[in-house]
Write a protein that holds these residues in place. Structure first.
Motif, mmCIF file in Angstrom:
data_model
loop_
_atom_site.group_PDB
_atom_site.id
_atom_site.type_symbol
_atom_site.label_atom_id
_atom_site.label_comp_id
_atom_site.label_asym_id
_atom_site.label_seq_id
_atom_site.Cartn_x
_atom_site.Cartn_y
_atom_site.Cartn_z
ATOM 1 N N GLY A 1 0.725 -1.220 0.005
ATOM 2 C CA GLY A 1 -0.017 -0.075 -0.119
ATOM 3 C C GLY A 1 0.801 1.133 0.014
ATOM 4 N N LYS A 2 2.187 1.169 -0.138
ATOM 5 C CA LYS A 2 3.205 2.506 -0.239
ATOM 6 C C LYS A 2 3.725 2.541 -1.622
ATOM 7 C CE LYS A 2 3.982 2.279 4.657
ATOM 8 N NZ LYS A 2 2.641 1.731 5.018
ATOM 9 N N ASN A 3 3.782 3.799 -1.737
ATOM 10 C CA ASN A 3 4.454 3.933 -3.072
ATOM 11 C C ASN A 3 5.952 4.288 -2.753
ATOM 12 O OD1 ASN A 3 5.360 6.684 -2.285
ATOM 13 N ND2 ASN A 3 3.439 7.415 -2.868
ATOM 14 N N THR A 4 6.702 4.256 -3.899
ATOM 15 C CA THR A 4 7.979 3.935 -3.953
ATOM 16 C C THR A 4 8.744 4.964 -3.031
ATOM 17 O OG1 THR A 4 8.276 3.252 -6.330
ATOM 18 C CG2 THR A 4 10.369 4.128 -5.251
ATOM 19 N N MET A 5 8.349 6.292 -3.174
ATOM 20 C CA MET A 5 8.864 7.405 -2.211
ATOM 21 C C MET A 5 8.583 6.878 -0.641
ATOM 22 S SD MET A 5 8.373 11.557 -2.352
ATOM 23 C CE MET A 5 9.373 11.437 -3.956
ATOM 24 N N GLN A 6 7.282 6.595 -0.601
ATOM 25 C CA GLN A 6 6.956 6.313 0.932
ATOM 26 C C GLN A 6 8.097 5.043 1.394
ATOM 27 O OE1 GLN A 6 2.910 5.647 0.170
ATOM 28 N NE2 GLN A 6 2.443 7.346 1.135
ATOM 29 N N ARG A 7 8.387 4.126 0.531
ATOM 30 C CA ARG A 7 9.246 2.920 1.021
ATOM 31 C C ARG A 7 10.538 3.558 1.251
ATOM 32 N NH1 ARG A 7 7.165 -1.874 -3.277
ATOM 33 N NH2 ARG A 7 4.806 -1.719 -3.047
ATOM 34 N N HIS A 8 11.043 4.362 0.163
ATOM 35 C CA HIS A 8 12.271 4.640 0.387
ATOM 36 C C HIS A 8 12.788 5.788 1.828
ATOM 37 C CE1 HIS A 8 13.946 4.284 -3.856
ATOM 38 N NE2 HIS A 8 12.991 3.075 -3.392
ATOM 39 N N MET B 1 10.907 5.049 4.504
ATOM 40 C CA MET B 1 10.868 4.127 5.661
ATOM 41 C C MET B 1 12.467 3.347 5.658
ATOM 42 S SD MET B 1 7.719 1.634 4.367
ATOM 43 C CE MET B 1 7.787 0.350 6.033
ATOM 44 N N ILE B 2 13.032 3.318 4.456
ATOM 45 C CA ILE B 2 14.602 2.906 4.764
ATOM 46 C C ILE B 2 15.374 4.142 5.488
ATOM 47 C CG2 ILE B 2 16.489 2.006 3.314
ATOM 48 C CD1 ILE B 2 14.412 0.387 1.751
ATOM 49 N N TYR B 3 15.116 5.229 4.538
ATOM 50 C CA TYR B 3 16.132 6.420 5.159
ATOM 51 C C TYR B 3 15.839 6.516 6.539
ATOM 52 C CZ TYR B 3 17.805 7.465 0.242
ATOM 53 O OH TYR B 3 18.593 7.258 -0.744
ATOM 54 N N SER B 4 14.700 6.606 6.979
ATOM 55 C CA SER B 4 14.138 6.650 8.412
ATOM 56 C C SER B 4 14.884 5.547 9.263
ATOM 57 C CB SER B 4 12.795 6.761 8.742
ATOM 58 O OG SER B 4 12.408 6.657 9.919
ATOM 59 N N ALA B 5 14.944 4.298 8.949
ATOM 60 C CA ALA B 5 15.519 3.225 9.570
ATOM 61 C C ALA B 5 16.974 3.539 9.706
ATOM 62 C CB ALA B 5 15.276 2.186 8.933
ATOM 63 N N LEU B 6 17.579 3.987 8.779
ATOM 64 C CA LEU B 6 19.112 4.123 8.649
ATOM 65 C C LEU B 6 19.675 5.842 8.839
ATOM 66 C CD1 LEU B 6 19.818 2.033 5.720
ATOM 67 C CD2 LEU B 6 19.840 1.288 7.973
ATOM 68 N N SER B 7 18.838 6.516 9.382
ATOM 69 C CA SER B 7 19.277 7.796 9.735
ATOM 70 C C SER B 7 20.682 8.141 10.831
ATOM 71 C CB SER B 7 18.052 8.641 10.550
ATOM 72 O OG SER B 7 17.546 8.017 11.830
ATOM 73 N N GLU B 8 20.855 7.401 11.738
ATOM 74 C CA GLU B 8 22.011 7.416 12.262
ATOM 75 C C GLU B 8 23.233 7.078 11.549
ATOM 76 O OE1 GLU B 8 24.220 5.237 16.228
ATOM 77 O OE2 GLU B 8 22.004 4.793 15.742
ATOM 78 N N GLU B 9 22.889 6.091 10.577
ATOM 79 C CA GLU B 9 24.184 5.793 9.648
ATOM 80 C C GLU B 9 24.467 6.915 8.552
ATOM 81 O OE1 GLU B 9 23.011 2.141 11.790
ATOM 82 O OE2 GLU B 9 21.750 3.805 10.439
ATOM 83 N N SER C 1 21.343 2.966 -2.888
ATOM 84 C CA SER C 1 20.609 2.708 -4.321
ATOM 85 C C SER C 1 19.561 1.695 -3.863
ATOM 86 C CB SER C 1 21.560 2.226 -5.329
ATOM 87 O OG SER C 1 20.660 1.593 -6.382
ATOM 88 N N ILE C 2 18.205 1.917 -4.037
ATOM 89 C CA ILE C 2 17.270 0.913 -3.151
ATOM 90 C C ILE C 2 16.341 0.557 -4.237
ATOM 91 C CG2 ILE C 2 15.597 0.992 -1.606
ATOM 92 C CD1 ILE C 2 16.732 3.588 -0.540
ATOM 93 N N LYS C 3 15.849 -0.669 -4.206
ATOM 94 C CA LYS C 3 14.889 -1.313 -5.067
ATOM 95 C C LYS C 3 14.123 -2.025 -3.749
ATOM 96 C CE LYS C 3 13.693 -4.675 -8.450
ATOM 97 N NZ LYS C 3 14.355 -5.906 -9.661
ATOM 98 N N THR C 4 12.868 -1.879 -3.979
ATOM 99 C CA THR C 4 11.738 -2.286 -2.958
ATOM 100 C C THR C 4 10.666 -3.040 -3.830
ATOM 101 O OG1 THR C 4 10.490 -0.089 -2.909
ATOM 102 C CG2 THR C 4 12.345 -0.434 -1.083
ATOM 103 N N GLN C 5 10.181 -4.315 -3.020
ATOM 104 C CA GLN C 5 9.010 -5.038 -3.713
ATOM 105 C C GLN C 5 8.429 -5.543 -2.463
ATOM 106 O OE1 GLN C 5 11.625 -7.231 -6.560
ATOM 107 N NE2 GLN C 5 9.967 -6.732 -7.798
ATOM 108 N N THR C 6 6.900 -5.976 -2.658
ATOM 109 C CA THR C 6 6.314 -6.717 -1.636
ATOM 110 C C THR C 6 6.407 -8.024 -2.101
ATOM 111 O OG1 THR C 6 4.343 -6.541 -3.010
ATOM 112 C CG2 THR C 6 4.679 -4.722 -1.134
#
Length: 108
Positions: free
Chosen positions: A67-74, A76-84, A93-98
């Motif tokens: 239910g999330k578009n590409t930008m929302q998925r990315h 999520m990843i950037y938020s998870a890795l904010s410290e790094e 470089s991110i590829k996301t899929q369900t």
């Protein structure tokens, strides 16, 4: 869960893997350290070549992306890795899929 790396994992790669596994519970997570391809960039030279963990390619299959578009998925990843990202991780470089998207691609 499938997991692949191109060489022995450093601390940044280990941290990426742990955080994405915990937050996204992926059915597939592929992390490739592309930093060697960018060692000649001015920013990397200024840091003495960096720590060798500045650029990564990620392939993530997770139902957390439903239910999330590409930008929302990315995001999520950037938020998870904010410290790094604040400590020297320079690019992803991110590829996301369900799981469903992967299955639909495999159908003849």
């Amino acid at each position: 869960m499938a997991a692949t790396t191109t060489n022995s994992a450093g601390p940044v790669e280990i941290s990426i893997r742990q955080k994405l596994n915990a937050q996204l519970e992926p059915s597939e997570l592929i992390i490739i350290n592309d930093s060697w391809q960018h060692r000649h960039h001015a920013a990397m030279k200024a840091e003495g070549g960096g720590n060798g963990e500045t650029h990564f390619s990620l392939q993530v299959v997770s139902d957390a992306f439903k239910g999330k578009n590409t930008m929302q998925r990315h995001r999520m990843i950037y938020s998870a890795l904010s410290e790094e990202l604040s400590q020297g991780l320079h690019a992803l470089s991110i590829k996301t899929q369900t799981t469903e998207e992967v299955q639909n691609m495999q159908k003849p």
